[in-house]
Design a protein around this motif. Structure first.
Motif, mmCIF file in Angstrom:
data_model
loop_
_atom_site.group_PDB
_atom_site.id
_atom_site.type_symbol
_atom_site.label_atom_id
_atom_site.label_comp_id
_atom_site.label_asym_id
_atom_site.label_seq_id
_atom_site.Cartn_x
_atom_site.Cartn_y
_atom_site.Cartn_z
ATOM 1 N N ILE A 280 0.846 -1.205 0.000
ATOM 2 C CA ILE A 280 0.000 0.000 0.000
ATOM 3 C C ILE A 280 0.880 1.252 0.000
ATOM 4 C CG2 ILE A 280 -1.654 1.354 1.339
ATOM 5 C CD1 ILE A 280 -2.834 -1.292 2.325
ATOM 6 N N GLY A 281 1.919 1.240 0.839
ATOM 7 C CA GLY A 281 2.833 2.384 0.892
ATOM 8 C C GLY A 281 3.554 2.611 -0.432
ATOM 9 N N VAL A 282 4.023 1.518 -1.043
ATOM 10 C CA VAL A 282 4.712 1.632 -2.331
ATOM 11 C C VAL A 282 3.763 2.158 -3.400
ATOM 12 C CG1 VAL A 282 5.799 0.317 -4.188
ATOM 13 C CG2 VAL A 282 6.412 -0.144 -1.810
ATOM 14 N N THR A 283 2.517 1.705 -3.374
ATOM 15 C CA THR A 283 1.526 2.169 -4.352
ATOM 16 C C THR A 283 1.273 3.663 -4.205
ATOM 17 O OG1 THR A 283 0.449 0.004 -4.346
ATOM 18 C CG2 THR A 283 -0.819 1.865 -5.198
ATOM 19 N N VAL B 122 2.116 6.575 -6.990
ATOM 20 C CA VAL B 122 1.126 7.532 -7.505
ATOM 21 C C VAL B 122 1.624 8.963 -7.326
ATOM 22 C CG1 VAL B 122 -1.197 8.443 -7.172
ATOM 23 C CG2 VAL B 122 -0.818 5.975 -7.161
ATOM 24 N N LEU B 123 2.206 9.261 -6.161
ATOM 25 C CA LEU B 123 2.709 10.615 -5.913
ATOM 26 C C LEU B 123 3.841 10.969 -6.877
ATOM 27 C CD1 LEU B 123 2.752 10.741 -1.999
ATOM 28 C CD2 LEU B 123 1.154 11.875 -3.560
ATOM 29 N N ILE B 124 4.768 10.036 -7.072
ATOM 30 C CA ILE B 124 5.873 10.279 -8.003
ATOM 31 C C ILE B 124 5.353 10.498 -9.415
ATOM 32 C CG2 ILE B 124 7.860 9.178 -9.139
ATOM 33 C CD1 ILE B 124 8.468 7.827 -6.464
ATOM 34 N N THR B 125 4.279 9.795 -9.770
ATOM 35 C CA THR B 125 3.707 9.903 -11.104
ATOM 36 C C THR B 125 2.988 11.232 -11.304
ATOM 37 O OG1 THR B 125 3.407 7.503 -11.172
ATOM 38 C CG2 THR B 125 2.155 8.803 -12.757
ATOM 39 N N ILE B 126 2.243 11.667 -10.304
ATOM 40 C CA ILE B 126 1.431 12.880 -10.443
ATOM 41 C C ILE B 126 2.241 14.150 -10.197
ATOM 42 C CG2 ILE B 126 -0.539 14.135 -9.494
ATOM 43 C CD1 ILE B 126 -1.868 11.481 -8.915
ATOM 44 N N ILE B 127 3.044 14.146 -9.136
ATOM 45 C CA ILE B 127 3.829 15.337 -8.795
ATOM 46 C C ILE B 127 5.163 15.282 -9.549
ATOM 47 C CG2 ILE B 127 4.904 16.649 -6.929
ATOM 48 C CD1 ILE B 127 2.889 15.355 -5.033
ATOM 49 N N PRO B 128 5.497 16.322 -10.317
ATOM 50 C CA PRO B 128 6.701 16.282 -11.167
ATOM 51 C C PRO B 128 7.988 16.522 -10.387
ATOM 52 C CG PRO B 128 5.622 18.390 -11.407
ATOM 53 C CD PRO B 128 4.737 17.569 -10.494
ATOM 54 N N VAL B 129 8.286 15.634 -9.433
ATOM 55 C CA VAL B 129 9.496 15.784 -8.634
ATOM 56 C C VAL B 129 10.743 15.702 -9.523
ATOM 57 C CG1 VAL B 129 10.820 14.878 -6.690
ATOM 58 C CG2 VAL B 129 8.320 14.773 -6.648
ATOM 59 N N GLY B 130 10.763 14.701 -10.386
ATOM 60 C CA GLY B 130 11.909 14.552 -11.282
ATOM 61 C C GLY B 130 12.059 15.732 -12.213
ATOM 62 N N LEU C 4 1.259 19.248 -12.869
ATOM 63 C CA LEU C 4 1.045 17.869 -12.460
ATOM 64 C C LEU C 4 1.178 16.941 -13.648
ATOM 65 C CD1 LEU C 4 -1.929 18.212 -9.959
ATOM 66 C CD2 LEU C 4 0.521 18.138 -9.474
ATOM 67 N N ALA C 5 1.895 15.869 -13.441
ATOM 68 C CA ALA C 5 2.158 14.940 -14.540
ATOM 69 C C ALA C 5 0.929 14.086 -14.830
ATOM 70 C CB ALA C 5 3.349 14.045 -14.182
ATOM 71 N N SER C 6 0.939 13.487 -16.004
ATOM 72 C CA SER C 6 -0.119 12.541 -16.347
ATOM 73 C C SER C 6 0.143 11.217 -15.628
ATOM 74 C CB SER C 6 -0.150 12.318 -17.857
ATOM 75 O OG SER C 6 1.080 11.761 -18.288
ATOM 76 N N LEU C 7 -0.824 10.312 -15.692
ATOM 77 C CA LEU C 7 -0.675 9.015 -15.019
ATOM 78 C C LEU C 7 0.213 8.084 -15.833
ATOM 79 C CD1 LEU C 7 -4.291 8.468 -13.648
ATOM 80 C CD2 LEU C 7 -2.235 9.101 -12.370
ATOM 81 N N ASN C 8 1.456 8.486 -15.991
ATOM 82 C CA ASN C 8 2.454 7.697 -16.705
ATOM 83 C C ASN C 8 3.473 7.235 -15.668
ATOM 84 O OD1 ASN C 8 4.580 6.694 -18.214
ATOM 85 N ND2 ASN C 8 4.437 8.252 -19.794
ATOM 86 N N VAL C 9 3.253 6.046 -15.134
ATOM 87 C CA VAL C 9 4.089 5.559 -14.039
ATOM 88 C C VAL C 9 5.544 5.439 -14.461
ATOM 89 C CG1 VAL C 9 4.496 3.660 -12.442
ATOM 90 C CG2 VAL C 9 2.152 4.336 -12.991
ATOM 91 N N SER C 10 5.793 4.800 -15.591
ATOM 92 C CA SER C 10 7.180 4.608 -16.033
ATOM 93 C C SER C 10 7.853 5.933 -16.321
ATOM 94 C CB SER C 10 7.208 3.708 -17.271
ATOM 95 O OG SER C 10 6.512 4.309 -18.358
ATOM 96 N N GLY D 206 7.180 8.902 -14.897
ATOM 97 C CA GLY D 206 7.480 9.570 -13.640
ATOM 98 C C GLY D 206 8.681 8.974 -12.944
ATOM 99 N N ILE D 207 8.777 7.642 -12.940
ATOM 100 C CA ILE D 207 9.910 6.968 -12.313
ATOM 101 C C ILE D 207 11.203 7.271 -13.064
ATOM 102 C CG2 ILE D 207 10.919 4.698 -11.858
ATOM 103 C CD1 ILE D 207 8.128 3.680 -11.206
ATOM 104 N N LYS D 208 11.149 7.248 -14.381
ATOM 105 C CA LYS D 208 12.340 7.533 -15.178
ATOM 106 C C LYS D 208 12.816 8.963 -14.967
ATOM 107 C CE LYS D 208 14.051 7.452 -19.942
ATOM 108 N NZ LYS D 208 13.698 7.184 -21.367
ATOM 109 N N SER D 209 11.868 9.904 -14.904
ATOM 110 C CA SER D 209 12.220 11.307 -14.690
ATOM 111 C C SER D 209 12.880 11.508 -13.334
ATOM 112 C CB SER D 209 10.962 12.180 -14.803
ATOM 113 O OG SER D 209 11.254 13.530 -14.513
ATOM 114 N N LEU D 210 12.350 10.873 -12.310
ATOM 115 C CA LEU D 210 12.929 11.004 -10.977
ATOM 116 C C LEU D 210 14.325 10.386 -10.922
ATOM 117 C CD1 LEU D 210 12.663 11.825 -8.040
ATOM 118 C CD2 LEU D 210 11.497 9.658 -7.584
ATOM 119 N N SER D 211 14.502 9.230 -11.542
ATOM 120 C CA SER D 211 15.820 8.592 -11.571
ATOM 121 C C SER D 211 16.844 9.483 -12.247
ATOM 122 C CB SER D 211 15.740 7.244 -12.298
ATOM 123 O OG SER D 211 14.943 6.324 -11.608
ATOM 124 N N HIS D 212 16.436 10.098 -13.351
ATOM 125 C CA HIS D 212 17.330 10.961 -14.125
ATOM 126 C C HIS D 212 17.782 12.154 -13.284
ATOM 127 C CE1 HIS D 212 18.944 12.493 -17.952
ATOM 128 N NE2 HIS D 212 18.609 13.684 -17.481
#
Length: 274
Positions: free
Chosen positions: A44-47, A51-59, A229-235, A237-243
Motif C-alpha cells: 500500500i505504501g509503495v503504491t 502515484v505521488l511520483i507519477t502525479i507530482i513532477p518531482v523529477g 502535475l504529470a499525467s498518469l504515466n508511471v514509467s 514519472g519513475i524515469k524522470s525522478l531517476s534521471h
C-alpha cells in the motif's frame, strides 16, 4: 576507486530498478503467513508513493533546476579559444551488437559540435569521451564518432578527438593535456563547453577545478518552464525522478571528493562571487 564507486552508485540510483526489486520482495513476503501483514501494508505504501511520483513532477523539478542554471551564450559576440564537446550520445549496445551508429541519448551535443565547427573553422573543436562503464568492452565513443564523421564527409579539419576519458573528471583532465600539448597559447583562454543542460553545472565545476576558463553552452534541455502535475504515466514519472536524482547525486559526489569546489556551480566562478 572513485570511478568504481561512482559507477556502482549510479547503477543503484535507478528508481525503476529499486521499485521492481521492492515489489518482487514484497510479493515473496506475501507468500509467508508471518510476513503477510507487513507485505500488504508495504505494498500500500509503495503504491501511494508510486502515484505521488507519477502525479507530482518531482523529477521534472530536479532536472529543471539543473537545466536553467546556465543560459546559452551568444558566441558571435564572445571571445573564445575553442570548443569542447562531451560524449554521451552514441548508443554503445547498438554499435557493439550490429555496428550501427545510433544517436539516442543526447544528439544535440554532436549536432551543436558540427554547427560550431563549421561556423568557426579557425578554432579547434574537441570531442572527448570513451565509454562510461565499469568493465572495458572495447568501445570508444570518440573513435566511433570520428570514423562516422569521416565516412559521412562531415568531419572538418578543426575537429579533434580525445578517446580515453570515462567520466566528466577525465574529460576535463585529458582535454587539458591535449590542449597544453597542441595549443599551449590557448590553454589560459576561455573555451566553450558543450554538454546537456542538466549535466552542465557538474561539468562546469569539474572543468573549472581542472584549470579551465569555461563558457557554458548547454544543449538538449527537455523540461518546460511551466511545470505542472504529470499525467498518469508511471514509467515516465519513475524515469524522470531517476534521471534527476542521478545528476544531483553526481554533483554531491564530485563536491565531496574535491573534483569541484562548488556543490552547485553557477555562471560566475566561486572566486568572482566572493
Amino acid at each position: 576507486m572513485f570511478y568504481f564507486l561512482s559507477k556502482t552508485v549510479g547503477y543503484l540510483i535507478n528508481i525503476g530498478l529499486v521499485h521492481g526489486v521492492i515489489l518482487l520482495l514484497l510479493v515473496l513476503l506475501l507468500c509467508l503467513k508471518r510476513t503477510r501483514r507487513f507485505a500488504v501494508m508495504s505494498l500500500i505504501g509503495v503504491t501511494v508513493m508510486t502515484v505521488l511520483i507519477t502525479i507530482i513532477p518531482v523529477g521534472g523539478f530536479l532536472s529543471h533546476t539543473l537545466e536553467t542554471r546556465f543560459a546559452k551564450p551568444d558566441l558571435d559576440h564572445t571571445e573564445f579559444a575553442g570548443v569542447i564537446t562531451l560524449s554521451g550520445t552514441i548508443d554503445p549496445a547498438s554499435y557493439l551488437d550490429r555496428g550501427d551508429v545510433q544517436f539516442l541519448s543526447a544528439p544535440d551535443r554532436v549536432f551543436t559540435m558540427l554547427r560550431l565547427a563549421h561556423r568557426h573553422p579557425d578554432k579547434p573543436v574537441i570531442f572527448t569521451g570513451k565509454d562510461g562503464v565499469l568493465v572495458d568492452r572495447g568501445f570508444s565513443e570518440a573513435e566511433v564518432l570520428q570514423k562516422w564523421l569521416s565516412d559521412s564527409r562531415l568531419r572538418t579539419p578543426n575537429m579533434y578527438f580525445e578517446t580515453e576519458a570515462r567520466n566528466t573528471h577525465e574529460n576535463a583532465v585529458n582535454t587539458r593535456t591535449l590542449v597544453f600539448g597542441r595549443w599551449p597559447e590557448k590553454s589560459q583562454k576561455p573555451w566553450v563547453l558543450v554538454t546537456s543542460a542538466d549535466h552542465m553545472p557538474r561539468a562546469v565545476g569539474v572543468f573549472r577545478q581542472a584549470g579551465w576558463k569555461i563558457i557554458a553552452y548547454p544543449v538538449g534541455r527537455f523540461t518546460s518552464d511551466d511545470l505542472h502535475l504529470a499525467s498518469l504515466n508511471v514509467s515516465g514519472g519513475i524515469k524522470s525522478l531517476s534521471h534527476g536524482l542521478r545528476e544531483w547525486a553526481g554533483l554531491t559526489a564530485y563536491y565531496w571528493t574535491g573534483r569541484t569546489d562548488e556543490w552547485f556551480p553557477g555562471p560566475m566562478p566561486k572566486e568572482a562571487g566572493n
